[in-house]
Design a protein around this motif. Structure first.
Motif, PDB file in Angstrom:
ATOM      1  N   ILE A 647       0.838  -1.207   0.000  1.00 52.16           N
ATOM      2  CA  ILE A 647       0.000   0.000   0.000  1.00 52.16           C
ATOM      3  C   ILE A 647       0.872   1.256   0.000  1.00 52.16           C
ATOM      4  N   CYS A 648       1.908   1.270   0.842  1.00 50.23           N
ATOM      5  CA  CYS A 648       2.798   2.444   0.897  1.00 50.23           C
ATOM      6  C   CYS A 648       3.518   2.647  -0.433  1.00 50.23           C
ATOM      7  N   ILE A 649       4.013   1.562  -1.023  1.00 53.15           N
ATOM      8  CA  ILE A 649       4.722   1.686  -2.304  1.00 53.15           C
ATOM      9  C   ILE A 649       3.762   2.122  -3.403  1.00 53.15           C
ATOM     10  N   THR A 650       2.520   1.640  -3.342  1.00 52.00           N
ATOM     11  CA  THR A 650       1.521   2.040  -4.347  1.00 52.00           C
ATOM     12  C   THR A 650       1.253   3.537  -4.272  1.00 52.00           C
ATOM     13  N   ILE A 651       1.081   4.041  -3.056  1.00 52.47           N
ATOM     14  CA  ILE A 651       0.844   5.482  -2.896  1.00 52.47           C
ATOM     15  C   ILE A 651       2.031   6.271  -3.429  1.00 52.47           C
ATOM     16  N   PHE A 652       3.256   5.810  -3.106  1.00 49.48           N
ATOM     17  CA  PHE A 652       4.451   6.499  -3.597  1.00 49.48           C
ATOM     18  C   PHE A 652       4.519   6.451  -5.126  1.00 49.48           C
ATOM     19  N   THR A 653       4.162   5.317  -5.699  1.00 47.86           N
ATOM     20  CA  THR A 653       4.181   5.176  -7.160  1.00 47.86           C
ATOM     21  C   THR A 653       3.179   6.118  -7.816  1.00 47.86           C
ATOM     22  N   ILE A 654       2.005   6.254  -7.202  1.00 43.40           N
ATOM     23  CA  ILE A 654       0.991   7.170  -7.743  1.00 43.40           C
ATOM     24  C   ILE A 654       1.517   8.603  -7.736  1.00 43.40           C
ATOM     25  N   LEU A 655       2.192   8.990  -6.649  1.00 40.96           N
ATOM     26  CA  LEU A 655       2.749  10.345  -6.566  1.00 40.96           C
ATOM     27  C   LEU A 655       3.821  10.562  -7.633  1.00 40.96           C
ATOM     28  N   ILE A 656       4.672   9.557  -7.830  1.00 38.86           N
ATOM     29  CA  ILE A 656       5.715   9.668  -8.862  1.00 38.86           C
ATOM     30  C   ILE A 656       5.083   9.788 -10.239  1.00 38.86           C
ATOM     31  N   MET A 657       4.044   8.994 -10.489  1.00 41.80           N
ATOM     32  CA  MET A 657       3.364   9.052 -11.787  1.00 41.80           C
ATOM     33  C   MET A 657       2.726  10.424 -12.004  1.00 41.80           C
ATOM     34  N   ALA A 658       2.095  10.949 -10.963  1.00 45.03           N
ATOM     35  CA  ALA A 658       1.479  12.274 -11.086  1.00 45.03           C
ATOM     36  C   ALA A 658       2.531  13.330 -11.384  1.00 45.03           C
ATOM     37  N   LEU A 659       3.709  13.226 -10.722  1.00 47.89           N
ATOM     38  CA  LEU A 659       4.795  14.175 -10.967  1.00 47.89           C
ATOM     39  C   LEU A 659       5.299  14.085 -12.404  1.00 47.89           C
ATOM     40  N   LEU A 660       5.463  12.853 -12.915  1.00 45.97           N
ATOM     41  CA  LEU A 660       5.930  12.672 -14.295  1.00 45.97           C
ATOM     42  C   LEU A 660       4.926  13.245 -15.295  1.00 45.97           C
ATOM     43  N   ILE A 661       3.643  12.997 -15.046  1.00 42.81           N
ATOM     44  CA  ILE A 661       2.612  13.526 -15.953  1.00 42.81           C
ATOM     45  C   ILE A 661       2.641  15.047 -15.957  1.00 42.81           C
ATOM     46  N   PHE A 662       2.830  15.628 -14.768  1.00 44.22           N
ATOM     47  CA  PHE A 662       2.895  17.087 -14.675  1.00 44.22           C
ATOM     48  C   PHE A 662       4.104  17.630 -15.442  1.00 44.22           C
ATOM     49  N   ILE A 663       5.257  16.976 -15.269  1.00 43.91           N
ATOM     50  CA  ILE A 663       6.468  17.433 -15.972  1.00 43.91           C
ATOM     51  C   ILE A 663       6.284  17.333 -17.480  1.00 43.91           C
ATOM     52  N   ILE A 664       5.726  16.210 -17.932  1.00 45.39           N
ATOM     53  CA  ILE A 664       5.493  16.036 -19.372  1.00 45.39           C
ATOM     54  C   ILE A 664       4.524  17.090 -19.896  1.00 45.39           C
ATOM     55  N   TYR A 665       3.501  17.379 -19.099  1.00 49.60           N
ATOM     56  CA  TYR A 665       2.530  18.396 -19.508  1.00 49.60           C
ATOM     57  C   TYR A 665       3.194  19.763 -19.658  1.00 49.60           C
ATOM     58  N   VAL A 666       4.034  20.116 -18.667  1.00 44.43           N
ATOM     59  CA  VAL A 666       4.712  21.414 -18.725  1.00 44.43           C
ATOM     60  C   VAL A 666       5.642  21.482 -19.931  1.00 44.43           C
ATOM     61  N   TRP A 668       5.497  19.751 -22.790  1.00 52.60           N
ATOM     62  CA  TRP A 668       4.727  19.816 -24.027  1.00 52.60           C
ATOM     63  C   TRP A 668       4.075  21.183 -24.206  1.00 52.60           C
ATOM     64  N   ALA A 669       3.669  21.786 -23.094  1.00 58.02           N
ATOM     65  CA  ALA A 669       3.101  23.135 -23.187  1.00 58.02           C
ATOM     66  C   ALA A 669       4.137  24.121 -23.696  1.00 58.02           C
ATOM     67  N   GLN A 670       5.386  23.986 -23.211  1.00 47.12           N
ATOM     68  CA  GLN A 670       6.450  24.867 -23.684  1.00 47.12           C
ATOM     69  C   GLN A 670       6.786  24.614 -25.148  1.00 47.12           C
ATOM     70  N   VAL A 671       6.802  23.311 -25.540  1.00 49.37           N
ATOM     71  CA  VAL A 671       7.058  22.985 -26.955  1.00 49.37           C
ATOM     72  C   VAL A 671       5.963  23.561 -27.844  1.00 49.37           C
ATOM     73  N   PHE A 672       4.740  23.399 -27.429  1.00 52.43           N
ATOM     74  CA  PHE A 672       3.620  23.934 -28.209  1.00 52.43           C
ATOM     75  C   PHE A 672       3.700  25.454 -28.310  1.00 52.43           C
ATOM     76  N   GLU A 673       4.077  26.096 -27.182  1.00 50.17           N
ATOM     77  CA  GLU A 673       4.218  27.550 -27.198  1.00 50.17           C
ATOM     78  C   GLU A 673       5.343  27.975 -28.145  1.00 50.17           C
ATOM     79  N   PHE A 674       6.450  27.212 -28.150  1.00 49.17           N
ATOM     80  CA  PHE A 674       7.574  27.526 -29.039  1.00 49.17           C
ATOM     81  C   PHE A 674       7.168  27.377 -30.506  1.00 49.17           C
ATOM     82  N   ILE A 675       6.472  26.260 -30.804  1.00 52.62           N
ATOM     83  CA  ILE A 675       6.036  26.037 -32.187  1.00 52.62           C
ATOM     84  C   ILE A 675       5.079  27.135 -32.625  1.00 52.62           C
ATOM     85  N   SER A 676       4.156  27.538 -31.726  1.00 47.81           N
ATOM     86  CA  SER A 676       3.216  28.606 -32.059  1.00 47.81           C
ATOM     87  C   SER A 676       3.949  29.918 -32.318  1.00 47.81           C
ATOM     88  N   ALA A 677       4.978  30.200 -31.499  1.00 50.19           N
ATOM     89  CA  ALA A 677       5.745  31.435 -31.686  1.00 50.19           C
ATOM     90  C   ALA A 677       6.489  31.420 -33.014  1.00 50.19           C
TER      91      ALA A 677
END
Length: 687
Positions: A647-666, A668-677
């Protein structure tokens, strides 16, 4: 020639008008209706929102007669409009009128640094002289009537100096004095026997954090001695109303920065004020049971007597010298016409604000309501709401007025508009009582009739089997694989250990039945969130984010299932992704079964009974958590220790996954902004 004479007369009249205007403007500066600040209030959700201008900056007093102020510290306005200013820099009290006329100068040569001034109804002038270490009492002619120095009582404190800064006096002549650096509270002195020390009043309390408690418990005596002393704050200013209640403001005391103290020193503003300033400098009371607090930066707050915010306006002067803005406020007063006077020690002037029509109507309604004229108070409130239908305090007052008239339906309507949960609960309680009185007999008859019908049908079925065919149809329906798996979730809810064995070993895992449970869960969640009773609603009226809610549930369920599967696979768990998905969805069944009862209760219970809903919800959520834990343990054949680890490792894994998704989102947002510019630049170059 005649034309020249007429022209000369016109020019002469204009010059005369200019001279008159200039001469009258030496003591005060008039301003236009365009205010250099905005007025804000709070809606029922606690959000700050702009509203109509509550007070207009009318004029600025810079002197009385030919006497200018120097570092003024305090001010008092009597019922007849006479202004008394503690002109600290010149060591005197200036007495003047609202139009800048000088009436008298008191205390010159006798006072050193007068910091506070108060005038009683019999025209006695009390002055707190800090460097003089005394409180002086003058008559209107400037004659010293009394002088009070440091109390000789041992209860005062031998090592404490007497440095009075602010003072108020009640009808009995008892003085309440704020002294510099005296953290014991407000000094209370009776005029009897030349000044009798009665004790300390309205003492503030020092807050102690958990961190400080732990430090003091583990540190040595020497280390504790080096820590910063946690002393209570000294009040910065005070005021007194016609009922003898004392009002204090203390900077750094958060929501308890404003207090309304009775004769026993008890704060009557329960829970403190929700909207406060971090550096309050002055406080006074109005003519309608309202309270004004001025911050040192120039912001002015108006509250009702319960500490609820009505308005906040004003602001800090950025160097433009606009009328209505201040730099260092030290005092605030209100005259009999609800005009506000704000003393600015840095700019050496008094700002005067007059109430707008909107505020006059609100004050009229407050006055009528406070006198028990509830019906009469509705008319000005309706006018206020015509000007601003979103002014929730007016909606709240309107609801309370209808409640006093026993018109509970209208009280309920306005309480809901104002998000007044207490008023809504009171009105709903009355409506529910009336309904029960009118319908209790019929309701009991219907319940008894239904119970009797159930017993009769059950008896007939037992004797003659009248329900044999429906029962057979239901039994056949339950034998279908999908229906059987859905019904098995009920068995899992009641017997999670045996139910987990069925999921792991007897082929009870599936995709369709758990997905059906999850779908019902999402529907009930959305309904309960947006359509529950008003007293339990946590979202704003008219705000619906259904697709977002559903998306979050799907994403969370997918993340939990995937992460738990990965962790269980690594830790030699026996559960497949289908089995894990099944027990997670089946664990939601207590919510699916019992949250409708909670939903019904939200529509029939009042505030005092809401604990029943909270208790039921705690039971539901606890049940869900137990099912999840047992599902993980039994399906994967883990021990208790292994289950906790997974259970503890699962919770930690979920947090890591959420962090990775956030980083990827940021990224991709910067790449999209660069392409738009880049695309925009290309279009600009070749377009």
């Amino acid at each position: 020639m005649k034309k020249n004479k007429n022209l000369f007369k016109i020019v002469s009249v204009l010059l005369l008008a200019f001279v008159i205007t200039l001469s009258t403007g030496l003591n005060s500066v008039s301003v236009s209706a365009n205010t250099p600040y905005r007025t804000y209030t709070n809606d029922g959700y606690g959000r700050t929102m702009e509203t109509q201008t509550a007070y207009l900056a009318q004029k600025t007093l810079i002197k009385f007669g030919n006497e200018f102020m120097s570092n003024p510290s305090d001010m008092y306005i009597t019922s007849d409009g006479t202004i008394y200013v503690a002109d600290t820099g010149h060591g005197r009290i200036l007495v003047g009128t609202a139009d800048g006329k000088l009436l008298n100068i008191i205390g010159k040569g006798k006072l050193k640094t007068p910091m506070g001034v108060f005038v009683t109804s019999d025209k006695k002038i009390y002055v707190a002289d800090k460097d003089g270490k005394a409180v002086f009492v003058f008559d209107q002619n400037g004659k010293v009537l009394n002088k009070y120095t440091k109390p000789d009582s041992p209860l005062y404190g031998e090592g404490l100096d007497f440095l009075p800064q602010k003072i108020v006096v009640n009808d009995a002549g008892v003085m309440y004095i704020v002294c510099q650096s005296n953290t014991n509270g407000i000094v209370e002195i009776s005029p009897e026997e030349g000044g009798t020390f009665l004790g300390y009043f309205g003492t503030n309390y020092a807050s102690v954090s958990l961190q400080t408690i732990i430090y003091r418990a583990i540190l040595t005596d020497e280390q504790r001695a080096k820590m910063v002393s946690n002393m209570p704050s000294t009040p910065d200013n005070l005021s007194i109303d016609t009922k003898g209640l004392i009002y204090t403001v203390t900077r750094g005391d958060e929501n308890m920065s404003l207090k309304r103290l009775n004769i026993a020193g008890t704060n009557l503003i329960k829970g403190g004020v929700s909207d406060y300033d971090e550096s309050p400098a002055a406080v006074t009371t109005g003519n309608h049971d309202n309270i004004y607090v001025a911050s040192s930066q120039g912001y002015i707050y108006e509250y009702n007597k319960q500490g609820e915010l009505l308005y906040v306006f004003g602001g800090t002067d950025d160097g433009t010298q606009r009328v209505g803005l201040s730099t260092q406020v030290t005092s605030i007063q209100v005259d009999s016409k609800d005009n506000i006077y704000v003393l600015d020690s840095d700019k050496k002037q008094i700002q005067v604000y007059e109430p707008s029509e909107f505020t006059q109507l609100l004050h009229k309604a407050l006055y009528l309501y406070s006198k028990g004229h509830y019906t009469e108070s509705k008319k000005p409130l309706q006018q206020v709401l015509q000007m601003n239908s979103m002014f929730d305090y007016a909606n709240k007052a309107m609801g309370r007025a209808y409640f006093q008239e026993e018109n509970y339906d209208m009280a309920l309507k306005y309480a809901r508009l104002a998000k007044d949960y207490e008023g809504y609960s009171d009105a709903f309680w009355e409506i529910r009582n009336e309904w029960l009185k009118d319908n209790i007999v019929e309701a009991l008859v219907i319940i008894v009739a239904l119970w009797a019908a159930f017993k009769i049908v059950k008896s007939l079925d037992k004797k003659k089997g009248i329900l044999a065919k429906p029962k057979a149809a239901i039994a056949n329906f339950k034998q279908k694989t999908f229906v059987a798996n859905v019904c098995y979730s009920k068995y899992f809810m009641k017997h999670p250990i045996d139910g987990s064995y069925g999921i792991a070993r007897e082929g009870r895992a599936s995709w369709s039945a758990p997905s059906f449970i999850l779908l019902v869960f999402m529907i009930e969640y959305v309904i309960n969130k947006y359509l529950c009773g008003f007293l339990q609603k946590t979202v704003r009226e008219g705000r619906y984010e259904i697709f977002s809610d559903i998306g979050k549930i799907v994403i969370v369920m997918a993340a939990i299932t995937l992460c738990n599967y990965l962790v269980c696979t690594i830790n030699e768990g026996e559960g497949t992704i289908k089995k894990i998905y099944t027990y997670f969805c089946y664990s939601l069944l207590p919510y699916v079964v019992y949250i409708p009862f909670s939903f019904i209760l939200t529509h029939i219970l009042t505030t005092n009974e809401q604990f029943l809903i909270t208790l039921l919800q705690y039971v539901i959520y606890g049940w869900v958590i137990v099912l999840v834990i047992l599902g993980i343990k039994e399906v994967n054949n883990y021990t208790a220790k292994e289950t906790a680890k997974v259970i503890c490792i699962t919770i930690f894994t979920i947090l890591i996954m959420a962090l990775l998704i956030f980083i990827i989102y940021v990224l991709w947002a910067q790449v999209f902004e660069f392409i738009s510019a880049v695309f925009g630049e290309v279009v600009y170059r070749f377009g």
